[in-house]
Structures are given as structure tokens and as C-alpha cells.
Design an enzyme around this catalytic site. Structure first.
Site, PDB file in Angstrom:
ATOM      1  N   HIS A 116      51.575 -37.469  59.488  1.00  0.00           N
ATOM      2  CA  HIS A 116      52.385 -38.180  58.483  1.00  0.00           C
ATOM      3  C   HIS A 116      53.850 -38.259  58.938  1.00  0.00           C
ATOM      4  CE1 HIS A 116      53.496 -38.850  54.051  1.00  0.00           C
ATOM      5  NE2 HIS A 116      54.660 -38.646  54.639  1.00  0.00           N
ATOM      6  N   GLU A 117      54.388 -37.132  59.399  1.00  0.00           N
ATOM      7  CA  GLU A 117      55.812 -37.114  59.797  1.00  0.00           C
ATOM      8  C   GLU A 117      56.040 -37.891  61.094  1.00  0.00           C
ATOM      9  OE1 GLU A 117      57.655 -36.260  57.489  1.00  0.00           O
ATOM     10  OE2 GLU A 117      56.208 -35.107  56.341  1.00  0.00           O
ATOM     11  N   GLY A 137      57.189 -31.471  54.303  1.00  0.00           N
ATOM     12  CA  GLY A 137      57.557 -32.061  55.589  1.00  0.00           C
ATOM     13  C   GLY A 137      58.643 -33.103  55.389  1.00  0.00           C
ATOM     14  N   CYS A 192      54.718 -38.530  49.526  1.00  0.00           N
ATOM     15  CA  CYS A 192      55.855 -38.611  50.438  1.00  0.00           C
ATOM     16  C   CYS A 192      57.144 -38.565  49.622  1.00  0.00           C
ATOM     17  CB  CYS A 192      55.773 -39.927  51.213  1.00  0.00           C
ATOM     18  SG  CYS A 192      57.142 -40.174  52.356  1.00  0.00           S
ATOM     19  N   LEU A 193      58.127 -37.817  50.101  1.00  0.00           N
ATOM     20  CA  LEU A 193      59.403 -37.730  49.381  1.00  0.00           C
ATOM     21  C   LEU A 193      60.095 -39.089  49.308  1.00  0.00           C
ATOM     22  CD1 LEU A 193      60.746 -34.315  50.711  1.00  0.00           C
ATOM     23  CD2 LEU A 193      59.603 -34.799  48.543  1.00  0.00           C
ATOM     24  N   GLN A 253      63.784 -40.251  57.322  1.00  0.00           N
ATOM     25  CA  GLN A 253      63.882 -40.291  55.862  1.00  0.00           C
ATOM     26  C   GLN A 253      65.279 -39.980  55.345  1.00  0.00           C
ATOM     27  OE1 GLN A 253      60.196 -37.689  55.604  1.00  0.00           O
ATOM     28  NE2 GLN A 253      60.096 -38.782  53.659  1.00  0.00           N
ATOM     29  N   HIS A 277      56.501 -41.458  60.397  1.00  0.00           N
ATOM     30  CA  HIS A 277      57.866 -41.807  59.965  1.00  0.00           C
ATOM     31  C   HIS A 277      58.754 -42.126  61.166  1.00  0.00           C
ATOM     32  CE1 HIS A 277      57.933 -41.282  55.652  1.00  0.00           C
ATOM     33  NE2 HIS A 277      57.446 -40.052  55.711  1.00  0.00           N
TER      34      HIS A 277
HETATM   35 NI    NI Z   1      56.689 -38.877  54.155  1.00  0.00          NI
END
Ligand code: NI
Length: 167
Positions: free
Chosen positions: A133-134, A46, A91-92, A51, A137
């Protein structure tokens, strides 16, 4: 298509609140395509526009094993959150850090597709976690914000040490 640089926690730009998308043109398709390439390359399941330092309400998710189920959610809104599940998240934007976060088990999301058409989806399990989660963000929240202050401090120290080593 292009790979986009991913912001790393605790970059303050991760705290920006994303704005709704109002124009559905080629640039929004290009953003979604570039984000997909970036997510698959990372690899991740995701990615939120926040991000990649684009503060628009757009997230992409693909929880399939074989990168065959790319979903794009524009201006997503969650409702009908039910139940609880706790799973390990990463998370990236927080590389190498994984911890348990409590999320709703089942959610309904209302959103627009790339043509600006209203859609809705009922999700559970991993897809529901990923959506929550997304969506966080887009509201300037990173999963580590759900952890204790002590854990957050440890994570910041660990990432700072790693950044010094690789700099
Ligand atoms: Ni993330």
C-alpha cells in the site's frame, strides 16, 4: 517534531512519483520523525512521504498494537512477491473509506535505512499489505485506484460532500 498536513484524495499531488533519497542527513531523520508523529496522531499504521507532499522515496510503518515497532524504509523495492491475500484497506488520505484490495501474501523488500545502509526484509500478512500500500503511494497510486471506476466515483462524491459539510 511537528505534525504534517496529510493530502486528501483526489488531490493531484498524490499522483506524483517520488524520487530516490540520495542524501542521508539530519533532514531525512527529521522527515521520518515528523511523519511518525503524524502517523501515530492520525492514527494510522503506515505513511508515505507522498502523503505529506514530500516526493521522496520514504515510507514508515508500524503494525504493532502498542506503537513499539516503527520501521523506516528508504528507496524501497519489492521483489519475490508470492501468493495472494485480500483484506480491507483504508488510507489516511482517504478518510472514512474502506474496501477490499487484493495483494501479494508474502513479499521481500530491499531498502536503505536512515544511515543509508542496505537492508532487506521478508514480510507477510498485514506488514506485507502495508508495504504494498505504501509503495503504491510512492508511485502515485492510492488504494482506491485498485477499485472499479464506479466505486471510485462514489468515493469521490462522498468525500466531496463531506468536505462541503466541514468547510
Ligand atoms: Ni495510504
Amino acid at each position: 517534531m511537528a505534525l504534517l498536513p496529510i493530502l486528501r484524495f483526489p488531490d493531484l499531488r498524490l499522483k506524483k512519483i517520488a524520487q530516490p533519497v540520495t542524501v542521508f542527513d539530519e533532514s531525512i531523520r527529521q522527515l521520518a520523525a515528523d511523519m511518525a508523529e503524524t502517523m501515530y496522531e492520525a492514527p494510522g499504521i503506515g505513511l508515505a512521504a507522498t502523503q505529506v507532499d514530500v516526493h521522496k522515496q520514504l515510507i514508515i510503518i508500524d503494525v504493532s498494537e502498542d506503537k513499539s515497532d516503527l520501521r523506516v524504509f528508504i528507496n524501497p523495492q519489492l521483489d519475490h512477491c508470492e501468493g495472494l491475500q485480500e483484506g480491507e484497506e483504508g488510507c489516511l488520505s482517504v478518510p472514512g473509506i474502506y474496501d477490499k484490495v487484493e495483494r501479494s501474501e508474502r513479499v521481500t523488500v530491499h531498502y536503505l535505512d536512515l544511515d543509508g545502509q542496505p537492508q532487506s526484509l521478508v514480510a507477510d500478512g498485514l506488514l506485507a499489505v502495508c508495504l504494498q500500500h505504501e509503495l503504491d503511494h510512492l508511485n502515485g497510486i492510492v488504494f482506491v485506484d485498485h477499485l472499479s471506476q464506479l466505486k471510485q466515483l462514489r468515493i469521490k462524491n462522498k468525500l466531496a460532500k463531506k468536505a462541503r459539510v466541514t468547510a
